[in-house]
Design an enzyme around this catalytic site. Structure first.
Site, PDB file in Angstrom:
ATOM      1  N   ASP A   1      63.454  15.306 -16.615  1.00 24.36           N
ATOM      2  CA  ASP A   1      63.941  13.935 -16.752  1.00 24.36           C
ATOM      3  C   ASP A   1      64.303  13.427 -15.361  1.00 24.36           C
ATOM      4  O   ASP A   1      65.293  13.871 -14.765  1.00 24.36           O
ATOM      5  CB  ASP A   1      65.159  13.897 -17.679  1.00 24.36           C
ATOM      6  CG  ASP A   1      65.696  12.485 -17.885  1.00 24.36           C
ATOM      7  OD1 ASP A   1      65.184  11.527 -17.257  1.00 24.36           O
ATOM      8  OD2 ASP A   1      66.643  12.342 -18.676  1.00 24.36           O
TER       9      ASP A   1
ATOM     10  N   LYS B   1      55.119   1.763  -9.149  1.00 28.03           N
ATOM     11  CA  LYS B   1      54.751   0.658 -10.026  1.00 28.03           C
ATOM     12  C   LYS B   1      55.980  -0.183 -10.332  1.00 28.03           C
ATOM     13  O   LYS B   1      57.071   0.333 -10.532  1.00 28.03           O
ATOM     14  CB  LYS B   1      54.177   1.196 -11.331  1.00 28.03           C
ATOM     15  CG  LYS B   1      53.883   0.091 -12.350  1.00 28.03           C
ATOM     16  CD  LYS B   1      53.043   0.536 -13.518  1.00 28.03           C
ATOM     17  CE  LYS B   1      53.636   1.621 -14.336  1.00 28.03           C
ATOM     18  NZ  LYS B   1      52.763   2.049 -15.444  1.00 28.03           N
TER      19      LYS B   1
END
Length: 197
Positions: free
Chosen positions: A88, A152
């Site tokens: 994570d 992104k």
């Protein structure tokens, strides 16, 4: 124009053995900006299903190393230079764990991460910004001098403050849109080069 998930880039990826159309985005951006070169160490955040990993491995070559991280398992790739991990990225100790697995400074950090969308625009933008912020923090913690960071984001995302901060950390910061991005998508990429240690 309606959304067509199986457009030309999708079919080309299947035909050429890439796991996603995103492979062409990284390939195109690298042709323009050379963020990955042969022999380099690359970290890919949000790497599933592995399209960017495939391209990064090709670009880094057999003497390079590519490490992919994602919440979900990534089907293994051929090539000894590629390793994948379930992790994570938003975890408090993520940068430390990634740094230990990288075994030293890296040349390039990639992030094609995107949040699971809730449909609540403000909440989705906040989640996207949190991912970008975390990727930037990880990049700063492990890039070697003159390294590169590619991530992104989405048009309309409030990243002006972050881009200003990045301009202090990198010699060159540019926004770019890939030809492989779906029509109607607000997706865009930021290329930061020349990390100042």
């Amino acid at each position: 124009m309606s959304y067509r998930p199986q457009d030309g880039f999708f079919r080309k990826a299947k035909r050429e053995g890439y796991r996603s159309r995103a492979a062409y985005k990284l390939s195109e951006i690298n042709q323009r900006f050379r963020v990955i070169r042969a022999g380099q160490v690359v970290v890919d955040l949000g790497a599933a299903p592995g399209g960017w990993l495939q391209v990064a491995a090709e670009l880094a070559g057999p003497r390079g190393r590519v490490l992919g991280f994602d919440l979900q398992p990534i089907q293994s790739l051929s090539g000894r230079q590629v390793r994948t991990f379930e992790l994570d990225v938003l975890a408090q100790d993520a940068a430390e764990r990634i740094g230990a697995l990288a075994e030293g400074p890296v040349d390039c950090v990639l992030s094609d991460m995107a949040p699971r969308l809730s449909g609540i625009r403000d909440a989705d933008r906040e989640r996207a910004l949190a991912l970008v912020r975390k990727a930037f923090d990880i990049a700063r913690s492990m890039l070697r001098p003159r390294g590169a960071f590619l991530f992104k984001t989405f048009a309309g995302a409030d990243i002006a403050g972050l881009l200003k901060e990045m301009s202090g950390a990198f010699e060159n910061v540019q926004r770019v849109r890939s030809a492989a991005t779906r029509k109607g998508s607000s997706e865009l990429y930021v290329v930061a080069r020349g990390f100042r240690d």
